[in-house]
Scaffold this motif. Structure first.
Motif, short mmCIF file in Angstrom:
data_model
loop_
_atom_site.label_atom_id
_atom_site.label_comp_id
_atom_site.label_asym_id
_atom_site.label_seq_id
_atom_site.Cartn_x
_atom_site.Cartn_y
_atom_site.Cartn_z
N LEU A 26 0.85 -1.18 0.00
CA LEU A 26 0.00 0.00 0.00
C LEU A 26 0.89 1.23 0.00
CD1 LEU A 26 -2.91 1.23 0.42
CD2 LEU A 26 -2.40 1.15 2.87
N THR A 56 -7.58 2.72 -4.57
CA THR A 56 -8.25 2.28 -3.36
C THR A 56 -9.36 3.24 -2.94
OG1 THR A 56 -6.68 3.42 -1.94
CG2 THR A 56 -6.17 1.13 -2.48
N ALA A 60 -8.75 1.99 2.15
CA ALA A 60 -7.55 1.37 1.56
C ALA A 60 -7.84 -0.02 1.02
CB ALA A 60 -6.39 1.35 2.55
N GLU A 61 -9.06 -0.21 0.53
CA GLU A 61 -9.47 -1.46 -0.12
C GLU A 61 -9.48 -1.24 -1.62
OE1 GLU A 61 -12.59 -2.99 3.29
OE2 GLU A 61 -13.31 -1.74 1.64
N PRO A 62 -9.22 -2.28 -2.41
CA PRO A 62 -9.25 -2.11 -3.87
C PRO A 62 -10.59 -1.56 -4.33
CG PRO A 62 -8.38 -4.27 -3.29
CD PRO A 62 -8.90 -3.65 -2.02
#
Length: 96
Positions: A26, A56, A60-62
Motif C-alpha cells: 500500500l 483504493t 484502503a481497499e481495492p
C-alpha cells in the motif's frame, strides 16, 4: 558440485525468506495497492511475477483497476524493494 554450479545460484541479497515476491503493498497516501503474485501461466524454470495495481477507497481497499505487468523474479524483487524504500508498506488483502 563444481564452482561453476555454485555461481549460478540466484543471489537475492534483499533479506527475504522466500524466493518470489508475493503479497500486497500500500502506498504511503493509501491511494494505491499493488499485488505481487506468481504468474499462473509461467513455467517452473522461467517463473514470472504478475503485478496488479489498483486504486483504493477511503478504507484502503481495492476500488478500481489501474494496470498490470509481468516481470521476471529479479525485476519484481527490485520493484518490491524500491517501493518499500519509498514508504510503501505490506498489507494483507486477498487477491484473485
Amino acid at each position: 558440485m563444481s564452482s561453476e554450479g555454485g555461481s549460478r545460484r540466484n543471489n537475492y541479497a534483499f533479506g527475504c525468506s522466500t524466493r518470489k515476491p508475493n503479497g500486497c503493498l500500500l502506498n504511503p497516501e493509501g491511494s494505491r495497492l499493488i499485488f505481487f503474485e506468481e504468474s499462473k501461466k509461467s513455467h517452473q524454470n522461467q517463473s514470472k511475477i504478475d503485478i496488479h495495481i489498483f486504486y483504493t477507497n477511503h478504507l484502503a481497499e481495492p476500488a478500481g483497476y489501474k494496470s498490470s505487468e509481468k516481470l521476471n523474479i529479479e525485476s519484481a524483487w527490485e520493484k518490491w524493494h524500491q517501493l518499500h524504500q519509498k514508504g510503501w508498506t505490506e498489507v494483507f488483502h486477498e487477491y484473485g
